[in-house]
Design an enzyme around this catalytic site. Structure first.
Site, PDB file in Angstrom:
ATOM      1  N   LYS A  53     -86.959   5.897  62.392  1.00 56.91           N
ATOM      2  CA  LYS A  53     -87.077   5.522  63.806  1.00 56.91           C
ATOM      3  C   LYS A  53     -88.134   6.386  64.486  1.00 56.91           C
ATOM      4  O   LYS A  53     -89.004   5.888  65.179  1.00 56.91           O
ATOM      5  CB  LYS A  53     -85.714   5.691  64.486  1.00 56.91           C
ATOM      6  CG  LYS A  53     -85.660   5.173  65.877  1.00 56.91           C
ATOM      7  CD  LYS A  53     -84.237   4.864  66.274  1.00 56.91           C
ATOM      8  CE  LYS A  53     -83.766   5.769  67.377  1.00 56.91           C
ATOM      9  NZ  LYS A  53     -82.402   5.456  67.814  1.00 56.91           N
TER      10      LYS A  53
ATOM     11  N   GLY B   1     -79.540   5.411  64.802  1.00 57.61           N
ATOM     12  CA  GLY B   1     -79.823   5.330  63.368  1.00 57.61           C
ATOM     13  C   GLY B   1     -78.609   4.924  62.552  1.00 57.61           C
ATOM     14  O   GLY B   1     -78.692   4.086  61.649  1.00 57.61           O
ATOM     15  N   ARG B   2     -77.447   5.475  62.883  1.00 57.35           N
ATOM     16  CA  ARG B   2     -76.248   5.199  62.073  1.00 57.35           C
ATOM     17  C   ARG B   2     -75.696   3.795  62.310  1.00 57.35           C
ATOM     18  O   ARG B   2     -74.744   3.380  61.670  1.00 57.35           O
ATOM     19  CB  ARG B   2     -75.193   6.270  62.297  1.00 57.35           C
ATOM     20  CG  ARG B   2     -74.874   6.595  63.755  1.00 57.35           C
ATOM     21  CD  ARG B   2     -74.119   7.914  63.853  1.00 57.35           C
ATOM     22  NE  ARG B   2     -73.877   8.337  65.224  1.00 57.35           N
ATOM     23  CZ  ARG B   2     -74.698   9.091  65.946  1.00 57.35           C
ATOM     24  NH1 ARG B   2     -75.848   9.473  65.431  1.00 57.35           N
ATOM     25  NH2 ARG B   2     -74.379   9.471  67.171  1.00 57.35           N
TER      26      ARG B   2
ATOM     27  N   HIS C 130     -57.316  10.649  39.267  1.00 60.93           N
ATOM     28  CA  HIS C 130     -57.389  11.633  38.174  1.00 60.93           C
ATOM     29  C   HIS C 130     -58.148  12.861  38.629  1.00 60.93           C
ATOM     30  O   HIS C 130     -58.676  13.611  37.799  1.00 60.93           O
ATOM     31  CB  HIS C 130     -58.011  10.967  36.949  1.00 60.93           C
ATOM     32  CG  HIS C 130     -57.259   9.737  36.555  1.00 60.93           C
ATOM     33  ND1 HIS C 130     -56.140   9.781  35.748  1.00 60.93           N
ATOM     34  CD2 HIS C 130     -57.406   8.439  36.938  1.00 60.93           C
ATOM     35  CE1 HIS C 130     -55.650   8.543  35.621  1.00 60.93           C
ATOM     36  NE2 HIS C 130     -56.401   7.721  36.342  1.00 60.93           N
TER      37      HIS C 130
ATOM     38  N   GLU D  82     -71.207  12.331  62.705  1.00 57.10           N
ATOM     39  CA  GLU D  82     -72.378  12.521  63.582  1.00 57.10           C
ATOM     40  C   GLU D  82     -72.076  11.959  64.983  1.00 57.10           C
ATOM     41  O   GLU D  82     -72.581  12.465  65.981  1.00 57.10           O
ATOM     42  CB  GLU D  82     -73.627  11.856  62.994  1.00 57.10           C
ATOM     43  CG  GLU D  82     -74.916  12.364  63.640  1.00 57.10           C
ATOM     44  CD  GLU D  82     -76.191  11.851  62.976  1.00 57.10           C
ATOM     45  OE1 GLU D  82     -76.420  10.636  62.978  1.00 57.10           O
ATOM     46  OE2 GLU D  82     -76.975  12.678  62.469  1.00 57.10           O
TER      47      GLU D  82
ATOM     48  N   GLU E  37     -88.029  14.980  55.876  1.00 54.11           N
ATOM     49  CA  GLU E  37     -87.772  14.483  54.511  1.00 54.11           C
ATOM     50  C   GLU E  37     -88.531  13.173  54.272  1.00 54.11           C
ATOM     51  O   GLU E  37     -89.187  12.986  53.243  1.00 54.11           O
ATOM     52  CB  GLU E  37     -86.266  14.233  54.302  1.00 54.11           C
ATOM     53  CG  GLU E  37     -85.417  15.486  54.280  1.00 54.11           C
ATOM     54  CD  GLU E  37     -84.913  15.903  55.665  1.00 54.11           C
ATOM     55  OE1 GLU E  37     -85.527  15.467  56.683  1.00 54.11           O
ATOM     56  OE2 GLU E  37     -83.943  16.667  55.730  1.00 54.11           O
TER      57      GLU E  37
HETATM   58  O1  F6P Z   1     -81.171  14.240  61.960  1.00 50.52           O
HETATM   59  C1  F6P Z   1     -80.278  13.227  62.232  1.00 50.52           C
HETATM   60  C2  F6P Z   1     -80.971  11.915  62.369  1.00 50.52           C
HETATM   61  O2  F6P Z   1     -81.679  11.866  63.565  1.00 50.52           O
HETATM   62  C3  F6P Z   1     -80.000  10.756  62.274  1.00 50.52           C
HETATM   63  O3  F6P Z   1     -79.330  10.518  63.452  1.00 50.52           O
HETATM   64  C4  F6P Z   1     -80.901   9.659  61.818  1.00 50.52           C
HETATM   65  O4  F6P Z   1     -80.191   8.575  61.283  1.00 50.52           O
HETATM   66  C5  F6P Z   1     -81.745  10.395  60.788  1.00 50.52           C
HETATM   67  O5  F6P Z   1     -81.903  11.688  61.319  1.00 50.52           O
HETATM   68  C6  F6P Z   1     -83.071   9.783  60.480  1.00 50.52           C
HETATM   69  O6  F6P Z   1     -83.887   9.692  61.607  1.00 50.52           O
HETATM   70  P1  F6P Z   1     -85.209   8.820  61.571  1.00 50.52           P
HETATM   71  O7  F6P Z   1     -84.829   7.400  61.369  1.00 50.52           O
HETATM   72  O8  F6P Z   1     -85.878   9.061  62.900  1.00 50.52           O
HETATM   73  O9  F6P Z   1     -86.055   9.328  60.436  1.00 50.52           O
END
Ligand code: F6P
Length: 542
Positions: A207, A267-268, A384, A353, A213
């Site tokens: 977003k 995002g979630r 198990h 979150e 990452e």
């Molecule tokens: O760090 C948390 C967060 O902002 C989440 O809420 C979100 O889903 C995720 O990182 C990824 O964010 P983006 O879609 O901006 O890369």
């Protein structure tokens, strides 16, 4: 902070409810299983194996009324700024509202959603039909979906959950979808090594288009493409899904291959948007649509059902009940379905979150525990492993069992065993085994084998797993989390707690890179310094 009037009555009721014995409750009321049962979209919630009476339910429904749950839900779906700390709406329900049925004031939002869905359809159709080809003219064989958090958990979980659906369906495409989230280079390095850049499309999903990452994995993937083809060919291999169009274009995606995300969808909650593109690619746009329709059915149920018949609200108040009055602090979600093996990971973000908060929406310290620690995994594997703790551990755990009734494979005996395993667990938690039932054993051994029982659980059965029922299941938990947030008076739509770690990570990264402008100016604590020095020494040797 406001203590709702019925809360005091619930506290008083809890004093006697602590003596409830599940087995006795069933003996006293043969209709109990029918009384505490709700249905929606092929999902059936059996909440009869809980330490509750009709009085408990009545009290919580009164509390829900006082908390204005359904009015707040209405405010959410019509686009009010329910995410106050970010001054944003939370319109994930609009993503699954058929165009034309949206509230009037959301016409322009709905148009954007409709256009995005058209883009999802067109891109997925072109990839599936072989019309979209790589730069050498070959059909696309692999998709690499790069994203993290909500830009990863939803689509990868749904993809996994629908895999066996596709075994028998003609909907399955020959395109493999791979998902990378972690910045740990082992993952992307191994994945790309096994793929052919000429037949791979990279989808970068973020977003913000700033998440460390995703940006680094995206950069590595782009470099991998660049090493294999001329720069001008990259456009055939890059898609971006984001609200930051400029950054996506700078990255190299053509405008027509950039799909939108909006600040009015968290995002979630974004799997219903273009973020779900891999689902449409793998299973076809119709299946993606079925997912949306299932969620839509749950939305209608949630918004239109009385609280006493409301499935998300039932899950919500039961969670509160145990957390507040039975010292239950964790919530296990155990699907007896291999496809749902990572469902609890998706729920971890959704629940923890959203509701892992310590102040109310107006900034006051909350007077109660908020989100539980959510965990789980697929049954019967857990039997198990960690079920020992569920049955005999010192802490009770709230458990949701999820059980699809009809398998999507022909191995009847397997499914019969799976069903027996699931049903036996909730039964064993409830009935336990007393020392008196083992008179032949030495007291020491009987003590080891005793199981206290009287441990509650919910069972959600699903007639048959499909995109439709999966959509309803995910939406069920979304609305449960919303109801709990309203009862706790917190804002479930922001996530400020994740920011500090990101900032400190940037500082440490600068120090590793030797960026004297920032890194060296920062004084780390001695533990961090030592850990960093140790890393830098070893890094110098590699
Ligand atoms: O760090 C948390 C967060 O902002 C989440 O809420 C979100 O889903 C995720 O990182 C990824 O964010 P983006 O879609 O901006 O890369």
């Amino acid at each position: 902070m406001l203590k709702l009037p019925t809360w005091t009555s619930i506290e008083q009721h809890a004093v006697s409810a602590k003596n409830f014995q599940l087995v006795k409750l069933f003996e006293d009321d043969p209709a109990r299983a029918e009384t505490f049962r709700l249905h929606c979209a092929g999902l059936h919630l059996d909440f009869s194996k809980n330490l509750i009476s009709e009085e408990t339910q009545k009290l919580f429904c009164a509390l829900g009324e006082e908390a204005n749950i359904l009015d707040s839900a209405q405010a959410m779906v019509v686009g009010e700024l329910v995410n106050a700390s970010e001054a944003r709406a939370a319109l994930h329900t609009l993503l699954r509202t058929p165009y034309g049925e949206q509230p009037e004031q959301l016409d322009s939002h709905a148009l954007q959603v409709s256009n995005a869905l058209k883009q999802v359809k067109s891109i997925s159709d072109r990839l599936r039909s072989g019309d979209w080809r790589g730069h050498t003219g070959k059909e696309i064989s692999d998709i690499v979906h790069i994203g993290i958090g909500g830009s990863y958990l939803g689509p990868s979980m749904v993809d996994e959950a629908l895999t066996s659906e596709a075994l028998s369906a003609e909907t399955n495409s020959n395109i493999n979808c791979h998902y990378v989230a972690n910045v740990d280079g082992h993952h992307i390095h191994q994945m790309l090594a096994a793929l052919n850049p000429d037949t791979t499309v990279i989808i970068v999903v973020s977003k913000s288009f700033t998440t460390m990452e995703t940006m680094l994995n995206g950069k590595t993937a782009k470099k991998w493409l660049e090493d294999a083809m001329p720069l001008s060919a990259l456009q055939h291999h890059l898609i971006a899904i984001t609200s930051n169009v400029d950054a996506a274009q700078t990255y190299g995606a053509l405008p027509q291959n950039i799909l939108p995300m909006w600040d009015w969808v968290g995002g979630r909650y974004s799997v219903w948007s273009a973020v779900g593109l891999p689902i449409a690619i793998r299973y076809g746009f119709d299946q993606f649509n079925h997912l949306l329709e299932g969620a839509r059915e749950m939305d209608k149920h949630f918004l239109e059902s009385d609280l006493s018949k409301n499935m998300p609200f039932a899950l919500a108040w039961l969670g509160l009940w145990y957390q507040q009055f039975f010292s239950v602090t964790t919530q296990a979600v155990i699907p007896y379905d291999h496809g749902l093996r990572n469902f609890s990971e998706h729920l971890q973000q959704l629940d923890m979150e959203s509701n892992g908060k310590r102040v109310t929406a107006t900034g006051e310290q909350v007077a109660w525990d908020t989100a539980p620690v959510v965990w789980g995994g697929e049954g019967s594997n857990g039997q198990h492993a960690y079920h020992q703790l569920l049955h005999q551990g010192t802490r009770a755990v709230a458990v949701d069992f999820i059980l699809p009734m009809q398998p999507r494979h022909p191995l009847t005996e397997h499914h019969d065993q799976l069903v027996a395993s699931c049903l036996s667990q909730s039964q064993a938690l409830m009935v336990g085994r007393s020392r008196q039932q083992m008179p032949h054993l030495e007291p020491e051994l009987a003590a080891q084998k005793e199981m206290p029982g009287n441990r509650p659980s919910n069972t959600i059965t699903i007639d048959k797993m499909s995109a439709h029922s999966l959509g309803a299941l995910i939406a069920l938990y979304e609305h449960k989390v919303f109801c709990q947030a309203m009862l706790w008076q917190i804002n479930p739509f922001d996530q400020w707690g994740v920011e500090l770690g990101k900032e400190l990570g940037d500082n440490i990264f600068d120090a590793i890179k030797g960026d004297s402008a920032r890194g060296e100016a920062i004084e780390f604590d001695s533990s961090t310094q030592l850990l960093l020095r140790h890393y830098l020494e070893l890094r110098a040797k590699t």
